[in-house]
Design a protein around this motif. Structure first.
Motif, PDB file in Angstrom:
ATOM      1  N   ASP A  31      35.025 -12.960 -47.895  1.00 56.37           N
ATOM      2  CA  ASP A  31      33.954 -14.169 -47.846  1.00 56.37           C
ATOM      3  C   ASP A  31      34.195 -15.090 -48.476  1.00 56.37           C
ATOM      4  OD1 ASP A  31      33.807 -12.515 -49.903  1.00 56.37           O
ATOM      5  OD2 ASP A  31      31.542 -12.704 -50.012  1.00 56.37           O
ATOM      6  N   LYS A  32      33.978 -16.443 -48.072  1.00 58.82           N
ATOM      7  CA  LYS A  32      34.128 -17.686 -48.689  1.00 58.82           C
ATOM      8  C   LYS A  32      32.998 -18.194 -48.517  1.00 58.82           C
ATOM      9  CE  LYS A  32      37.161 -21.427 -48.439  1.00 58.82           C
ATOM     10  NZ  LYS A  32      38.385 -21.948 -47.564  1.00 58.82           N
ATOM     11  N   ILE A  33      32.354 -19.084 -49.715  1.00 58.95           N
ATOM     12  CA  ILE A  33      31.369 -19.858 -49.776  1.00 58.95           C
ATOM     13  C   ILE A  33      31.803 -21.323 -49.339  1.00 58.95           C
ATOM     14  CG2 ILE A  33      29.536 -21.121 -51.028  1.00 58.95           C
ATOM     15  CD1 ILE A  33      29.763 -18.572 -53.010  1.00 58.95           C
ATOM     16  N   THR A  34      31.230 -21.476 -48.212  1.00 59.18           N
ATOM     17  CA  THR A  34      31.653 -22.778 -47.831  1.00 59.18           C
ATOM     18  C   THR A  34      30.822 -23.983 -48.007  1.00 59.18           C
ATOM     19  OG1 THR A  34      30.433 -22.497 -45.484  1.00 59.18           O
ATOM     20  CG2 THR A  34      32.650 -21.894 -45.499  1.00 59.18           C
ATOM     21  N   MET A  35      29.653 -23.894 -48.091  1.00 54.98           N
ATOM     22  CA  MET A  35      28.622 -25.070 -48.634  1.00 54.98           C
ATOM     23  C   MET A  35      27.565 -24.378 -49.243  1.00 54.98           C
ATOM     24  SD  MET A  35      26.959 -27.794 -45.808  1.00 54.98           S
ATOM     25  CE  MET A  35      26.104 -26.755 -44.918  1.00 54.98           C
ATOM     26  N   THR A  36      26.857 -25.205 -50.235  1.00 55.95           N
ATOM     27  CA  THR A  36      25.605 -24.799 -50.863  1.00 55.95           C
ATOM     28  C   THR A  36      24.927 -26.189 -50.809  1.00 55.95           C
ATOM     29  OG1 THR A  36      26.826 -23.296 -52.289  1.00 55.95           O
ATOM     30  CG2 THR A  36      24.768 -24.066 -52.932  1.00 55.95           C
ATOM     31  N   ASP A  37      23.472 -25.954 -50.303  1.00 54.27           N
ATOM     32  CA  ASP A  37      22.795 -27.125 -50.322  1.00 54.27           C
ATOM     33  C   ASP A  37      21.806 -27.078 -51.727  1.00 54.27           C
ATOM     34  OD1 ASP A  37      21.006 -29.241 -49.721  1.00 54.27           O
ATOM     35  OD2 ASP A  37      19.804 -28.054 -48.222  1.00 54.27           O
ATOM     36  N   MET A  38      22.065 -28.151 -52.465  1.00 57.66           N
ATOM     37  CA  MET A  38      21.497 -28.013 -53.861  1.00 57.66           C
ATOM     38  C   MET A  38      20.107 -28.562 -53.896  1.00 57.66           C
ATOM     39  SD  MET A  38      24.086 -27.711 -55.434  1.00 57.66           S
ATOM     40  CE  MET A  38      23.858 -28.048 -57.374  1.00 57.66           C
ATOM     41  N   GLU A  39      19.294 -28.975 -52.833  1.00 56.42           N
ATOM     42  CA  GLU A  39      18.001 -29.015 -52.642  1.00 56.42           C
ATOM     43  C   GLU A  39      17.156 -27.906 -52.405  1.00 56.42           C
ATOM     44  OE1 GLU A  39      16.722 -32.028 -50.119  1.00 56.42           O
ATOM     45  OE2 GLU A  39      18.009 -33.605 -51.060  1.00 56.42           O
ATOM     46  N   THR A  40      17.777 -27.219 -51.536  1.00 55.90           N
ATOM     47  CA  THR A  40      17.064 -25.605 -51.197  1.00 55.90           C
ATOM     48  C   THR A  40      17.509 -24.549 -51.844  1.00 55.90           C
ATOM     49  OG1 THR A  40      18.223 -25.613 -49.064  1.00 55.90           O
ATOM     50  CG2 THR A  40      16.347 -26.675 -48.797  1.00 55.90           C
ATOM     51  N   GLY A  41      18.992 -24.674 -52.102  1.00 52.61           N
ATOM     52  CA  GLY A  41      19.582 -23.483 -52.716  1.00 52.61           C
ATOM     53  C   GLY A  41      20.369 -22.427 -51.772  1.00 52.61           C
ATOM     54  N   VAL A  42      20.204 -23.092 -50.487  1.00 49.82           N
ATOM     55  CA  VAL A  42      20.781 -22.246 -49.402  1.00 49.82           C
ATOM     56  C   VAL A  42      22.413 -22.262 -49.376  1.00 49.82           C
ATOM     57  CG1 VAL A  42      20.972 -21.890 -46.782  1.00 49.82           C
ATOM     58  CG2 VAL A  42      18.757 -22.438 -47.976  1.00 49.82           C
ATOM     59  N   THR A  43      22.926 -21.081 -49.485  1.00 53.61           N
ATOM     60  CA  THR A  43      24.448 -21.102 -49.587  1.00 53.61           C
ATOM     61  C   THR A  43      24.863 -20.481 -48.054  1.00 53.61           C
ATOM     62  OG1 THR A  43      24.364 -20.582 -51.797  1.00 53.61           O
ATOM     63  CG2 THR A  43      26.436 -20.022 -50.700  1.00 53.61           C
ATOM     64  N   THR A  44      25.915 -21.195 -47.579  1.00 49.02           N
ATOM     65  CA  THR A  44      26.479 -20.655 -46.385  1.00 49.02           C
ATOM     66  C   THR A  44      27.765 -20.223 -46.534  1.00 49.02           C
ATOM     67  OG1 THR A  44      25.532 -22.815 -45.150  1.00 49.02           O
ATOM     68  CG2 THR A  44      27.506 -21.646 -44.209  1.00 49.02           C
ATOM     69  N   VAL A  45      27.836 -18.807 -45.992  1.00 47.91           N
ATOM     70  CA  VAL A  45      29.197 -18.083 -46.380  1.00 47.91           C
ATOM     71  C   VAL A  45      29.768 -17.752 -44.960  1.00 47.91           C
ATOM     72  CG1 VAL A  45      29.804 -15.827 -47.143  1.00 47.91           C
ATOM     73  CG2 VAL A  45      27.915 -16.773 -48.293  1.00 47.91           C
ATOM     74  N   SER A  46      30.947 -17.937 -45.056  1.00 48.16           N
ATOM     75  CA  SER A  46      31.904 -17.502 -43.636  1.00 48.16           C
ATOM     76  C   SER A  46      32.600 -16.309 -43.879  1.00 48.16           C
ATOM     77  CB  SER A  46      32.686 -18.634 -43.211  1.00 48.16           C
ATOM     78  OG  SER A  46      33.855 -18.875 -44.220  1.00 48.16           O
ATOM     79  N   TYR A  47      32.547 -15.560 -43.022  1.00 47.69           N
ATOM     80  CA  TYR A  47      33.328 -14.270 -43.247  1.00 47.69           C
ATOM     81  C   TYR A  47      34.640 -14.111 -42.177  1.00 47.69           C
ATOM     82  CZ  TYR A  47      29.116 -12.389 -45.297  1.00 47.69           C
ATOM     83  OH  TYR A  47      28.037 -12.094 -46.350  1.00 47.69           O
TER      84      TYR A  47
END
Length: 82
Positions: A31-47
């Motif tokens: 798994d690799k964290i691709t993007m984190t939204d700093m306002e909402t704290g939502v992290t997108t992870v790609s597998y």
């Protein structure tokens, strides 16, 4: 007799595959964290997982193909030499 052996090989290969799949994990999911939204704290992870066939699966595949061959093989008729 060939059909019985073929059915045995097919069942044995399927059960072996299921056991290998359940007990062993020949590949690890990365798994690799691709993007984190700093306002909402939502992290997108790609597998991702490797797309290669591992050597542990080769024996059940060969056994399955051999079982199919035994089931579909026809008996050769013996011709009498006159």
């Amino acid at each position: 007799m060939k059909r019985a052996v073929g059915i045995f090989f097919i069942i044995q290969s399927l059960l072996t595959y299921l056991i290998i799949d359940a007990l062993y994990a020949p590949f690890k999911v990365k798994d690799k964290i691709t993007m984190t939204d700093m306002e909402t704290g939502v992290t997108t992870v790609s597998y991702s997982s490797p797309s290669e066939i591992h050597l542990i699966y080769v024996i059940p595949i060969i056994t399955f193909i051999l079982g199919i061959y035994f089931i579909l093989a026809r008996k050769k008729k013996q011709e009498l030499i006159t």
